[in-house]
Scaffold this motif. Structure first.
Motif, mmCIF file in Angstrom:
data_model
loop_
_atom_site.group_PDB
_atom_site.id
_atom_site.type_symbol
_atom_site.label_atom_id
_atom_site.label_comp_id
_atom_site.label_asym_id
_atom_site.label_seq_id
_atom_site.Cartn_x
_atom_site.Cartn_y
_atom_site.Cartn_z
ATOM 1 N N VAL A 1 1.761 14.071 4.713
ATOM 2 C CA VAL A 1 0.341 14.160 5.056
ATOM 3 C C VAL A 1 -0.404 14.747 3.867
ATOM 4 N N SER A 2 -1.511 14.121 3.522
ATOM 5 C CA SER A 2 -2.282 14.577 2.367
ATOM 6 C C SER A 2 -3.257 15.673 2.784
ATOM 7 N N VAL A 3 -3.095 16.842 2.192
ATOM 8 C CA VAL A 3 -4.005 17.970 2.465
ATOM 9 C C VAL A 3 -4.224 18.679 1.131
ATOM 10 N N LEU B 1 5.089 3.237 4.338
ATOM 11 C CA LEU B 1 3.821 2.607 4.701
ATOM 12 C C LEU B 1 2.687 3.483 4.190
ATOM 13 N N THR B 2 1.705 2.833 3.595
ATOM 14 C CA THR B 2 0.622 3.600 3.027
ATOM 15 C C THR B 2 -0.645 2.742 3.061
ATOM 16 N N GLY B 3 -1.642 3.110 2.281
ATOM 17 C CA GLY B 3 -2.889 2.337 2.305
ATOM 18 C C GLY B 3 -3.739 2.718 1.100
ATOM 19 N N GLY B 4 -5.001 2.605 1.220
ATOM 20 C CA GLY B 4 -5.877 2.803 2.348
ATOM 21 C C GLY B 4 -5.277 3.848 3.290
ATOM 22 N N GLU B 5 -5.634 3.720 4.513
ATOM 23 C CA GLU B 5 -5.058 4.616 5.514
ATOM 24 C C GLU B 5 -4.257 3.776 6.508
ATOM 25 N N PRO B 6 -2.919 3.925 6.507
ATOM 26 C CA PRO B 6 -2.100 3.051 7.353
ATOM 27 C C PRO B 6 -2.403 3.185 8.838
ATOM 28 N N MET C 1 5.874 7.270 6.061
ATOM 29 C CA MET C 1 4.460 6.892 5.952
ATOM 30 C C MET C 1 3.691 8.006 5.244
ATOM 31 N N THR C 2 2.771 7.621 4.402
ATOM 32 C CA THR C 2 1.838 8.590 3.821
ATOM 33 C C THR C 2 0.501 8.398 4.518
ATOM 34 N N THR C 3 -0.052 9.481 5.022
ATOM 35 C CA THR C 3 -1.264 9.382 5.846
ATOM 36 C C THR C 3 -2.170 10.574 5.587
ATOM 37 N N VAL D 1 -8.286 0.689 -7.628
ATOM 38 C CA VAL D 1 -8.173 2.131 -7.395
ATOM 39 C C VAL D 1 -6.974 2.364 -6.468
ATOM 40 N N MET D 2 -6.613 3.624 -6.321
ATOM 41 C CA MET D 2 -5.386 3.981 -5.595
ATOM 42 C C MET D 2 -5.390 3.451 -4.156
ATOM 43 N N SER D 3 -6.549 3.481 -3.495
ATOM 44 C CA SER D 3 -6.563 3.068 -2.088
ATOM 45 C C SER D 3 -6.155 1.603 -1.940
ATOM 46 N N MET E 1 -3.112 14.289 -10.861
ATOM 47 C CA MET E 1 -4.115 13.248 -10.708
ATOM 48 C C MET E 1 -3.904 12.142 -11.740
ATOM 49 N N MET E 2 -3.976 10.902 -11.280
ATOM 50 C CA MET E 2 -3.754 9.754 -12.171
ATOM 51 C C MET E 2 -5.031 8.937 -12.289
ATOM 52 N N PRO E 3 -5.269 8.351 -13.462
ATOM 53 C CA PRO E 3 -6.502 7.578 -13.655
ATOM 54 C C PRO E 3 -6.365 6.134 -13.168
ATOM 55 N N ILE F 1 3.747 17.835 2.659
ATOM 56 C CA ILE F 1 2.297 17.885 2.433
ATOM 57 C C ILE F 1 2.054 17.444 0.997
ATOM 58 N N ASN F 2 1.168 16.460 0.811
ATOM 59 C CA ASN F 2 0.788 16.016 -0.541
ATOM 60 C C ASN F 2 -0.551 16.631 -0.907
ATOM 61 N N ALA F 3 -0.633 17.234 -2.075
ATOM 62 C CA ALA F 3 -1.918 17.785 -2.513
ATOM 63 C C ALA F 3 -2.224 17.305 -3.929
ATOM 64 N N VAL F 4 -3.429 16.806 -4.107
ATOM 65 C CA VAL F 4 -3.918 16.453 -5.445
ATOM 66 C C VAL F 4 -4.911 17.543 -5.833
ATOM 67 N N VAL F 5 -4.790 18.047 -7.045
ATOM 68 C CA VAL F 5 -5.663 19.155 -7.450
ATOM 69 C C VAL F 5 -6.695 18.635 -8.451
ATOM 70 N N VAL G 1 -12.433 12.101 -3.454
ATOM 71 C CA VAL G 1 -13.177 11.921 -4.714
ATOM 72 C C VAL G 1 -12.326 11.338 -5.834
ATOM 73 N N TYR G 2 -11.010 11.630 -5.825
ATOM 74 C CA TYR G 2 -10.141 11.161 -6.903
ATOM 75 C C TYR G 2 -9.565 9.787 -6.596
ATOM 76 N N CYS G 3 -9.845 9.277 -5.393
ATOM 77 C CA CYS G 3 -9.210 8.026 -4.950
ATOM 78 C C CYS G 3 -10.161 6.842 -5.037
HETATM 79 N N1 SAM Z 1 -4.671 7.519 3.095
HETATM 80 C C1 SAM Z 1 -3.348 8.010 2.945
HETATM 81 C C2 SAM Z 1 -3.372 9.436 2.431
HETATM 82 O O1 SAM Z 1 -4.463 9.987 2.280
HETATM 83 O O2 SAM Z 1 -2.309 9.995 2.228
HETATM 84 C C3 SAM Z 1 -2.435 7.129 2.115
HETATM 85 C C4 SAM Z 1 -2.987 6.481 0.884
HETATM 86 S S1 SAM Z 1 -3.329 7.582 -0.448
HETATM 87 C C5 SAM Z 1 -3.865 6.447 -1.659
HETATM 88 C C6 SAM Z 1 -1.701 8.040 -0.969
HETATM 89 C C7 SAM Z 1 -1.617 9.271 -1.820
HETATM 90 O O3 SAM Z 1 -2.228 9.005 -3.058
HETATM 91 C C8 SAM Z 1 -2.309 10.482 -1.256
HETATM 92 O O4 SAM Z 1 -1.411 11.573 -1.215
HETATM 93 C C9 SAM Z 1 -3.436 10.735 -2.221
HETATM 94 O O5 SAM Z 1 -3.732 12.087 -2.314
HETATM 95 C C10 SAM Z 1 -2.874 10.174 -3.500
HETATM 96 N N2 SAM Z 1 -3.875 9.797 -4.502
HETATM 97 C C11 SAM Z 1 -4.986 9.079 -4.347
HETATM 98 N N3 SAM Z 1 -5.638 8.917 -5.504
HETATM 99 C C12 SAM Z 1 -4.908 9.559 -6.442
HETATM 100 C C13 SAM Z 1 -5.031 9.764 -7.848
HETATM 101 N N4 SAM Z 1 -6.069 9.263 -8.531
HETATM 102 N N5 SAM Z 1 -4.068 10.454 -8.474
HETATM 103 C C14 SAM Z 1 -3.020 10.961 -7.794
HETATM 104 N N6 SAM Z 1 -2.842 10.799 -6.486
HETATM 105 C C15 SAM Z 1 -3.771 10.115 -5.800
#
Ligand code: SAM
Length: 358
Positions: free
Chosen positions: A149-151, A97-102, A125-127, A352-354, A220-222, A188-192, A59-61
């Motif tokens: 890994v994003s959780v 390596l990142t994405g989108g989803e790498p 890699m971030t996935t 957007v971030m993706s 969370m970043m805008p 583990i990456n977590a966005v709140v 939702v934040y991406c």
């Molecule tokens: N699909 C992969 C993933 O989910 O990790 C890699 C790409 S994703 C854009 C990379 C990281 O950016 C993830 O950890 C995600 O949670 C974070 N992210 C996405 N949108 C964000 C936002 N608006 N603010 C902060 N972090 C964000």
């Protein structure tokens, strides 16, 4: 009056910076290949978004009806690897390596191998982890060092809601596969996001008591179409720390509170791993920024939170020689902005971030 700074001047000034940094007595031809920006920051870390496509819709991406870019607008595998070779010559020694989803990129393994062949062995890699169960071993064998890994929550229902359909059990299987295959240290990456997962920071933090996984809370970043949501639903580092400490005990700062990369690290008593906070908005780390980003459509993005970019793909497709691309990259890095402009109301709205890669 207009002052024009040309590339010869930049190259010359870069050498001064290098000489200065190396104290005049350790200067070698190889070190001259490093890329410094106008503030003397040594830019040696490249993040590459392999594709803007993703198999989740956090939702934040991105918005739910996100339209991805046509494949022909994105860098091909050969184009990615050609640029990697050039970046390696310019002193880039670390790639994420990142994405989108790498992991949805069909040539991911080949790309990792190609980066290793370019002489870069610090590859991470971030996935989102959905495809890690099948890919962890071939990725490790190809030369990937480790994964983030994003959780965002350990509750399957809330996970589905934040990711708009993601399956937590699949991600957890992927995480264990990555650990078994040695893609470690695993983070583990977590966005709140307020209203989605703020209560889950405790369970996420608790993971560090039982697993050697660093858990990092990313503020969370805008960006673009989700900028409004990101600003309204942000949960501060202070609130996250208070929630964790109230339930699990005090968080002791590590490294005397200094930055470790982009994170400030803390540890719960008896924990196997640290808890990190990456608070780009409220506690930026621009002074120590060492990175630039290559978007999936071949633009060099100079600061995550600014829309300044330079197009490398068009000149590459128009036949630019390596030396020309090298010079373009040097000049772009030279004009990397000092820091983001959020305090002045400058919000990156173009992407957007993706599309950028985080
Ligand atoms: N699909 C992969 C993933 O989910 O990790 C890699 C790409 S994703 C854009 C990379 C990281 O950016 C993830 O950890 C995600 O949670 C974070 N992210 C996405 N949108 C964000 C936002 N608006 N603010 C902060 N972090 C964000």
């Amino acid at each position: 009056m207009t002052i024009v700074i040309d590339s010869d001047f930049c190259a010359c000034y870069n050498q001064f910076v290098i000489l200065d940094k190396l104290n005049g007595n350790r200067f070698t031809g190889e070190e001259a290949s490093m890329s410094f920006d106008a503030y003397g920051r040594d830019i040696h870390y490249l993040r590459i978004s392999l594709t803007d496509k993703c198999n989740m819709r956090c939702v934040y991406c991105m918005t739910e009806d996100m339209v991805f870019q046509p494949n022909e607008d994105l860098m091909s595998t050969a184009e990615i690897l050609r640029l990697v070779d050039i970046f390696a010559r310019l002193g880039i020694d670390k790639i994420r390596l990142t994405g989108g989803e790498p992991t949805v990129h069909p040539d991911l393994i080949e790309i990792v191998r190609g980066i290793r062949a370019a002489g870069i062995d610090r590859i991470s890699m971030t996935t989102n982890g959905l495809r890690l169960a099948e890919l962890a071993r071939p990725l490790k064998e190809a030369g990937l060092e480790r994964v983030n890994v994003s959780v965002d929550t350990l509750d399957p229902d809330r996970f589905r809601r934040v990711t708009r359909g993601g399956k937590l059990d699949k991600v957890m299987t992927g995480i264990y596969a990555a650990e078994t295959c040695g893609l470690t240290p695993l983070k583990i990456n977590a966005v709140v996001a307020r209203g989605f997962n703020e209560q889950d920071v405790i369970d996420l933090a608790r993971l560090t008591l039982t697993h050697p996984w660093q858990v990092r809370f990313i503020e969370m970043m805008p960006f673009g179409d989700v900028a409004g949501f990101a600003q309204d639903a942000v949960v501060s580092q202070e609130e996250i720390m208070q929630r964790i400490a109230a339930e699990l005990g005090p968080l002791t700062p590590l490294e005397d509170g200094r930055l470790d990369g982009e994170a400030r690290l803390y540890r719960l008593h008896g924990a196997l791993a640290a808890i990190g906070f990456i608070s780009t908005v409220t506690n930026p780390f621009c002074a120590s920024c060492s990175r630039v980003r290559l978007t999936a459509d071949g633009r060099l993005r100079l600061c995550l939170l600014r829309d300044d970019e330079g197009d490398l793909l068009t000149p590459l497709r128009n036949g630019a020689r390596d030396a020309e691309l090298e010079s373009m990259i040097r000049n772009l890095i030279w004009r990397k902005p000092w820091g983001h402009g959020l305090p002045d109301g400058v919000i990156p709205l173009e992407r957007v971030m993706s599309q950028i890669g985080g």
